[in-house]
Write a protein that holds these residues in place. Sequence first.
Motif, PDB file in Angstrom:
ATOM      1  N   GLY A 281      38.289  27.714  65.874  1.00  0.00           N
ATOM      2  CA  GLY A 281      37.236  27.416  64.912  1.00  0.00           C
ATOM      3  C   GLY A 281      37.729  27.190  63.491  1.00  0.00           C
ATOM      4  O   GLY A 281      36.926  27.051  62.563  1.00  0.00           O
TER       5      GLY A 281
ATOM      6  N   GLY B  68      39.053  24.577  62.420  1.00  0.00           N
ATOM      7  CA  GLY B  68      38.719  23.203  62.043  1.00  0.00           C
ATOM      8  C   GLY B  68      39.856  22.221  62.283  1.00  0.00           C
ATOM      9  O   GLY B  68      39.856  21.118  61.723  1.00  0.00           O
ATOM     10  N   LYS B  69      40.816  22.590  63.126  1.00  0.00           N
ATOM     11  CA  LYS B  69      41.972  21.721  63.365  1.00  0.00           C
ATOM     12  C   LYS B  69      41.537  20.339  63.858  1.00  0.00           C
ATOM     13  O   LYS B  69      41.969  19.318  63.330  1.00  0.00           O
ATOM     14  N   ASP B  70      40.681  20.327  64.879  1.00  0.00           N
ATOM     15  CA  ASP B  70      40.221  19.044  65.417  1.00  0.00           C
ATOM     16  C   ASP B  70      39.380  18.278  64.405  1.00  0.00           C
ATOM     17  O   ASP B  70      39.524  17.062  64.257  1.00  0.00           O
ATOM     18  N   SER B  71      38.490  18.985  63.730  1.00  0.00           N
ATOM     19  CA  SER B  71      37.584  18.334  62.773  1.00  0.00           C
ATOM     20  C   SER B  71      38.371  17.677  61.638  1.00  0.00           C
ATOM     21  O   SER B  71      38.083  16.543  61.239  1.00  0.00           O
TER      22      SER B  71
ATOM     23  N   ARG C 181      48.649  22.727  68.235  1.00  0.00           N
ATOM     24  CA  ARG C 181      49.152  23.990  68.791  1.00  0.00           C
ATOM     25  C   ARG C 181      50.511  23.807  69.462  1.00  0.00           C
ATOM     26  O   ARG C 181      50.768  22.830  70.147  1.00  0.00           O
TER      27      ARG C 181
ATOM     28  N   HIS D 281      27.749  26.627  66.721  1.00  0.00           N
ATOM     29  CA  HIS D 281      27.643  25.343  67.405  1.00  0.00           C
ATOM     30  C   HIS D 281      27.508  25.483  68.915  1.00  0.00           C
ATOM     31  O   HIS D 281      27.483  24.514  69.631  1.00  0.00           O
TER      32      HIS D 281
ATOM     33  N   PRO E 188      36.832  26.535  52.907  1.00  0.00           N
ATOM     34  CA  PRO E 188      35.881  25.656  52.201  1.00  0.00           C
ATOM     35  C   PRO E 188      35.230  24.613  53.121  1.00  0.00           C
ATOM     36  O   PRO E 188      35.517  24.591  54.320  1.00  0.00           O
TER      37      PRO E 188
HETATM   38  N1  LIG Z   1      35.375  23.500  56.962  1.00  0.00           N
HETATM   39  C1  LIG Z   1      34.388  23.708  57.833  1.00  0.00           C
HETATM   40  N2  LIG Z   1      33.220  24.259  57.445  1.00  0.00           N
HETATM   41  C2  LIG Z   1      32.235  24.512  58.333  1.00  0.00           C
HETATM   42  N3  LIG Z   1      32.306  24.243  59.645  1.00  0.00           N
HETATM   43  C3  LIG Z   1      33.442  23.700  60.101  1.00  0.00           C
HETATM   44  C4  LIG Z   1      34.542  23.401  59.226  1.00  0.00           C
HETATM   45  N4  LIG Z   1      35.549  22.873  59.974  1.00  0.00           N
HETATM   46  C5  LIG Z   1      35.088  22.839  61.230  1.00  0.00           C
HETATM   47  N5  LIG Z   1      33.834  23.322  61.327  1.00  0.00           N
HETATM   48  C6  LIG Z   1      33.040  23.468  62.559  1.00  0.00           C
HETATM   49  O1  LIG Z   1      33.598  24.554  63.274  1.00  0.00           O
HETATM   50  C7  LIG Z   1      33.650  24.270  64.674  1.00  0.00           C
HETATM   51  C8  LIG Z   1      35.069  24.369  65.180  1.00  0.00           C
HETATM   52  O2  LIG Z   1      35.838  23.310  64.609  1.00  0.00           O
HETATM   53  P1  LIG Z   1      37.065  22.641  65.384  1.00  0.00           P
HETATM   54  O3  LIG Z   1      36.729  22.407  66.809  1.00  0.00           O
HETATM   55  O4  LIG Z   1      37.524  21.504  64.568  1.00  0.00           O
HETATM   56  O5  LIG Z   1      38.099  23.840  65.300  1.00  0.00           O
HETATM   57  P2  LIG Z   1      39.507  23.995  66.001  1.00  0.00           P
HETATM   58  O6  LIG Z   1      40.403  24.611  64.979  1.00  0.00           O
HETATM   59  O7  LIG Z   1      39.944  22.708  66.601  1.00  0.00           O
HETATM   60  O8  LIG Z   1      39.169  25.074  67.115  1.00  0.00           O
HETATM   61  P3  LIG Z   1      39.890  25.388  68.514  1.00  0.00           P
HETATM   62  O9  LIG Z   1      41.110  26.181  68.203  1.00  0.00           O
HETATM   63  O10 LIG Z   1      38.866  26.221  69.239  1.00  0.00           O
HETATM   64  O11 LIG Z   1      40.181  24.057  69.177  1.00  0.00           O
HETATM   65  C9  LIG Z   1      33.051  22.888  64.855  1.00  0.00           C
HETATM   66  O12 LIG Z   1      31.715  23.038  65.254  1.00  0.00           O
HETATM   67  C10 LIG Z   1      33.147  22.271  63.476  1.00  0.00           C
HETATM   68  O13 LIG Z   1      32.093  21.359  63.237  1.00  0.00           O
END
Ligand SMILES: Nc1ncnc2c1ncn2[C@@H]1O[C@H](COP(=O)(O)OP(=O)(O)OP(=O)(O)O)[C@@H](O)[C@H]1O
Length: 215
Positions: free
Chosen positions: A12, A14-17, A96, A149, A191
């Motif tokens: 969570g 936000g790596k993918d986002s 990762r 989410h 942020p």
């Molecule tokens: N800066 C941010 N502020 C608020 N919400 C965010 C932010 N970045 C990502 N999110 C939300 O948090 C959730 C997780 O984001 P994401 O899938 O990009 O994380 P991740 O690091 O890839 O997680 P994982 O390790 O589980 O793959 C998504 O629903 C995304 O929309």
Amino acid sequence: MGRFITIEGPDGAGKDSVLERILPELRKHLSAELVVTREPGGDPIAEQIRHLILDPANTAMDERTEALLYAASRRQHLQAVIEPALKRGAIVLCDRFVDSSIVYQGAGRGIGEQAVADINAFATAGRVPDLTVYFDVPAAVGLARIQAHRKNQQFDRLDQEADAFHERVHAAYIRLAQANPQRIVTVDATPALADVSAAALAVFKDRLSEYWTED
Ligand SMILES: Nc1ncnc2c1ncn2[C@@H]1O[C@H](COP(=O)(O)OP(=O)(O)OP(=O)(O)O)[C@@H](O)[C@H]1O
Ligand SMILES: [Mg+2]
């Protein structure tokens, strides 16, 4: 030889986002081929090993067996996907890598960070990322994002054990970043997504300056 870059951070973070937002910019400005991957990376052998780990029928799997299989799958992906790309001169972005095993299996599961680092050193045979971009969020923030989410509210309550697990993961990431200040660049991922993305893009621009073109 290209550049090997890994992306790390708690669930969570936000790596993918962030990647999704900045990839068009990276593709536009980087003068080298860009390969974006994550384990098992589409390699059929690495995928079969992953399948063993994730198969619900294998819930009796021993934790060290699991750590060895992750390392085996990583080895295969490294040899089949990452090393050939680096040889072509590509910039490889991998979501990762070894650090995730150290913090999740080593610290989270409690097998021991050094033990997991050691088996992964065998698996990777000296291949260490040139740069790791670490997205830092407190465990609670990452988990809250995932929960917010999640469609099925039934799974909304995480027990205390899960919380403690994610606290150990986060603490281990911080220790890794402190121990490897040259390799690991920390981006504050608390942020808003636009701000985190801008900060991450600035890190790439800075650390890949010899590949960066303006046009
Ligand atoms: N800066 C941010 N502020 C608020 N919400 C965010 C932010 N970045 C990502 N999110 C939300 O948090 C959730 C997780 O984001 P994401 O899938 O990009 O994380 P991740 O690091 O890839 O997680 P994982 O390790 O589980 O793959 C998504 O629903 C995304 O929309
Ligand atoms: Mg992700």
